[in-house]
Design an enzyme around this catalytic site. Structure first.
Site, PDB file in Angstrom:
ATOM      1  N   CYS A 125       0.846  -1.192   0.000  1.00  0.00           N
ATOM      2  CA  CYS A 125       0.000   0.000   0.000  1.00  0.00           C
ATOM      3  C   CYS A 125       0.887   1.251   0.000  1.00  0.00           C
ATOM      4  O   CYS A 125       1.779   1.381   0.829  1.00  0.00           O
ATOM      5  CB  CYS A 125      -0.892  -0.038   1.228  1.00  0.00           C
ATOM      6  N   GLU A 126       0.637   2.138  -0.955  1.00  0.00           N
ATOM      7  CA  GLU A 126       1.523   3.303  -1.070  1.00  0.00           C
ATOM      8  C   GLU A 126       1.223   4.379  -0.029  1.00  0.00           C
ATOM      9  O   GLU A 126       1.967   5.340   0.101  1.00  0.00           O
ATOM     10  CB  GLU A 126       1.471   3.884  -2.483  1.00  0.00           C
ATOM     11  N   HIS A 127       0.145   4.217   0.714  1.00  0.00           N
ATOM     12  CA  HIS A 127      -0.189   5.216   1.736  1.00  0.00           C
ATOM     13  C   HIS A 127       0.439   4.893   3.086  1.00  0.00           C
ATOM     14  O   HIS A 127       0.655   5.777   3.901  1.00  0.00           O
ATOM     15  CB  HIS A 127      -1.706   5.337   1.890  1.00  0.00           C
ATOM     16  N   HIS A 128       0.680   3.606   3.344  1.00  0.00           N
ATOM     17  CA  HIS A 128       1.248   3.214   4.630  1.00  0.00           C
ATOM     18  C   HIS A 128       2.508   2.352   4.498  1.00  0.00           C
ATOM     19  O   HIS A 128       3.123   2.005   5.501  1.00  0.00           O
ATOM     20  CB  HIS A 128       0.219   2.421   5.442  1.00  0.00           C
ATOM     21  N   GLN A 166      -4.884  -0.340  -4.949  1.00  0.00           N
ATOM     22  CA  GLN A 166      -5.433  -1.525  -5.606  1.00  0.00           C
ATOM     23  C   GLN A 166      -6.164  -1.188  -6.907  1.00  0.00           C
ATOM     24  O   GLN A 166      -6.097  -1.938  -7.882  1.00  0.00           O
ATOM     25  CB  GLN A 166      -6.359  -2.243  -4.623  1.00  0.00           C
ATOM     26  N   HIS A 194      -5.729  -5.506   3.018  1.00  0.00           N
ATOM     27  CA  HIS A 194      -4.744  -4.440   3.203  1.00  0.00           C
ATOM     28  C   HIS A 194      -4.322  -4.452   4.663  1.00  0.00           C
ATOM     29  O   HIS A 194      -5.159  -4.242   5.543  1.00  0.00           O
ATOM     30  CB  HIS A 194      -5.366  -3.082   2.858  1.00  0.00           C
ATOM     31  N   CYS A 196      -2.818  -2.376   6.314  1.00  0.00           N
ATOM     32  CA  CYS A 196      -3.021  -1.086   6.988  1.00  0.00           C
ATOM     33  C   CYS A 196      -4.420  -0.995   7.580  1.00  0.00           C
ATOM     34  O   CYS A 196      -4.671  -0.208   8.483  1.00  0.00           O
ATOM     35  CB  CYS A 196      -2.753   0.071   6.037  1.00  0.00           C
TER      36      CYS A 196
HETATM   37 ZN   LIG Z   1      -2.791   1.765   3.471  1.00  0.00          ZN
END
Ligand SMILES: [Zn+2]
Length: 237
Positions: A125-128, A166, A194, A196
């Site tokens: 996941c590119e956010h976490h 995703q 995910h 996260c």
């Molecule tokens: Zn995430």
């Protein structure tokens, strides 16, 4: 000296591929939304230099957290993480790692749907920067070209090995197969957990995320239904 030459050759290869990709992009503005946001200078630095730099950054993160980096168990972690980032889990950022687009003629004139299901997805996941783990299901209707079955797994794996969302990954897989197979009739459903969401924040261990991209004939209800029946996902799209 020898290493230097290899790097140069490798860099030239990457430059050429990048050039081709940017040209392609220029021809097809519609696809740009699905592209991973990469800077133009993304591959100016060698992998070895990236590993060196990232190793230092990871060292500082761990040090900031108060960890004793002289401890035997922790000493190797910064380098291990840096190598894993560059060579493994984010190795699919490099255009030269894209699976070769070899297809062959569909000799049996098989014009029905072909489904490859339960392809393992390991992404990040590119956010976490936490794992996304799940399954991809891919279908296409051949117009004369076919790909080897493992090619679909390799394409999924290539796009998974990046910082991802995703939805984008699903689109990238479909667009790549549309290009390789020279048909719009390609679909992909990804069902993934995910970490996260599962391991932090709301800590919902059961939930998973389903994303789908339907191209060409797969936009029609009957074809879409047939595909979803094969993969036995009851989710309504
Ligand atoms: Zn995430």
């Amino acid at each position: 000296m020898h290493i230097q030459t290899n790097h140069k050759r490798e860099q030239m290869k990457i430059d050429k591929i990048l050039e081709e990709q940017f040209e392609e992009l220029g021809d097809n503005h519609a696809s740009s939304a699905a592209d991973t946001p990469l800077r133009e200078d993304a591959f100016e630095m060698s992998d070895d230099k990236k590993i060196e730099d990232i190793q230092e950054h990871v060292y500082h993160i761990m040090e900031t957290l108060g960890l004793d980096l002289t401890d035997d168990s922790l000493r190797g972690t910064p380098r291990r993480v840096a190598k894993m980032f560059v060579k493994e889990i984010f190795g699919g950022l490099r255009p030269d790692k894209k699976p070769k687009a070899s297809t062959f003629e569909n000799k049996y004139k098989y014009g029905e749907m072909l489904v490859e299901k339960n392809i393992t997805v390991y992404s990040t996941c590119e956010h976490h920067l936490l794992p996304i783990v799940g399954r991809a299901h891919i279908a296409y209707i051949s117009t004369g070209k076919v790909v080897g079955l493992s090619k679909m797994n390799r394409i999924v794996d290539y796009y998974a090995k990046r910082p991802q969302v995703q939805e984008r990954m699903t689109m990238q897989v479909v667009q790549e197969l549309q290009k390789v197979l020279n048909t719009k009739d390609v679909a992909c459903v990804i069902d993934a957990k995910h970490l996260c969401v599962n391991s932090r924040g709301i800590r919902d261990i059961e939930s998973s995320t389903v994303t789908a991209e339907f191209g060409g004939k797969f936009k029609e209800a009957a074809t879409k239904r047939e595909f979803l029946d094969y993969i036995k996902l009851d989710t309504e799209f």
